[in-house]
Scaffold this active site. Structure first.
Site, PDB file in Angstrom:
ATOM      1  N   SER A 143       0.830  -1.188   0.000  1.00  0.00           N
ATOM      2  CA  SER A 143       0.000   0.000   0.000  1.00  0.00           C
ATOM      3  C   SER A 143       0.880   1.259   0.000  1.00  0.00           C
ATOM      4  O   SER A 143       1.779   1.396  -0.833  1.00  0.00           O
ATOM      5  CB  SER A 143      -0.938  -0.045   1.210  1.00  0.00           C
ATOM      6  OG  SER A 143      -1.893   0.971   1.176  1.00  0.00           O
ATOM      7  N   ASP A 201      -7.755  -4.713  -6.811  1.00  0.00           N
ATOM      8  CA  ASP A 201      -7.203  -3.835  -5.772  1.00  0.00           C
ATOM      9  C   ASP A 201      -7.384  -2.376  -6.201  1.00  0.00           C
ATOM     10  O   ASP A 201      -6.907  -1.947  -7.254  1.00  0.00           O
ATOM     11  CB  ASP A 201      -5.718  -4.159  -5.580  1.00  0.00           C
ATOM     12  CG  ASP A 201      -5.098  -3.397  -4.424  1.00  0.00           C
ATOM     13  OD1 ASP A 201      -5.656  -2.374  -3.987  1.00  0.00           O
ATOM     14  OD2 ASP A 201      -4.031  -3.829  -3.951  1.00  0.00           O
TER      15      ASP A 201
END
Length: 273
Positions: A143, A201
């Site tokens: 991330s 994602d």
């Protein structure tokens, strides 16, 4: 059942085993210091340095955390990410201005630039203390942590090429820089950078193009959990559509679910077994 972790401290070639282990190292960055140290020692790293800074930038991020672990052969710096919803809300705001990239090359997202700048002195101090000429150096993160790992590698390569990392593996990394910096980065880390993206994602889809761009080299995890070396244009759209229908009760949450570090670890374990 998790795959047994067999760590090769010496080689630098790409492998799914290394991708899985560095994903575990990225996941470890979310843990407390005692847990990080215990796991690092179990993996054969005798030294651990923790890096943490606090600052108040104009976006919902109050600190930057990472750790560096070192053995006789290897140094790994793993950057911590943030909550999927928090980073998705932040990156959807296209008003954040870019800042100059490392060595005045291209531009980076200002939030990522500030976050790395806040912790960079601690990271470089650890590397100066622990690095030897024959040690392998890796950056990793999930991330936000993936963006910082990529930028850390870029700083080392562009500001001190002799210190360039041996490899960088990221998971669910957002677009971090413009095309100019991406090209310079790809030239420096060709065959040493691997950017894993899990199906739908949501975070790698932000911030928006064309202001921000992705770096190479993609490793796409399809809707069946298989790691692929590319995302076919037509097949990729169909595969992402298949991922959206995996949970008919909550299709809109697929992008957040696919961003979780657990989802990356599960997929990599599946490929190894």
């Amino acid at each position: 059942m998790a795959v047994p972790v067999m760590i090769d401290h010496r080689s630098s070639d790409y492998s799914l085993k290394r991708a899985y282990w560095l994903a575990l190292a990225s996941d470890l960055a979310y843990k407390d210091q005692a847990t990080i140290e215990a796991q690092a020692h179990e993996w054969g790293f005798d030294t651990v340095r923790h890096h943490e800074t606090r600052f108040t930038p104009p976006f919902p991020l109050q600190d930057t955390q990472a750790y560096t672990m070192a053995s006789g052969d290897t140094i790994v710096t793993a950057f911590r990410g943030t909550e999927p919803k928090k980073i998705a809300d932040w990156l959807s705001d296209a008003s954040a201005p870019p800042r100059r990239g490392p060595a005045q090359t291209g531009h980076v997202h200002d939030g990522f630039g500030q976050a790395l700048e806040s912790i960079w002195p601690e990271v470089t101090a650890a590397h100066q203390e622990l690095r030897a000429a024959d040690k392998r150096v890796w950056f990793t993160g999930h991330s936000l942590g993936g963006a910082l790992a990529m930028l850390a590698g870029a700083r080392m390569y562009l500001e001190a090429p002799q210190l360039a990392a041996d490899g960088i593996y990221t998971y669910g990394q957002p677009r971090t820089c413009d095309k100019t910096l991406a090209r310079a980065y790809n030239e420096g880390y060709g065959g040493r950078m691997y950017r894993f993206v899990n199906n739908n994602d949501i975070v790698p889809q932000m911030p928006p193009e064309p202001l921000y761009s992705h770096v190479d080299a993609l490793r796409y995890i399809d809707s069946h959990g298989r790691v692929r070396e590319s995302l076919p244009a037509v097949g990729g759209l169909l595969d992402r559509a298949a991922g959206l229908t995996a949970d008919p009760l909550a299709p809109a949450s697929d992008g957040v679910r696919d961003h979780l570090m657990h989802a990356y670890l599960t997929a990599l374990e599946k490929n190894l077994t």
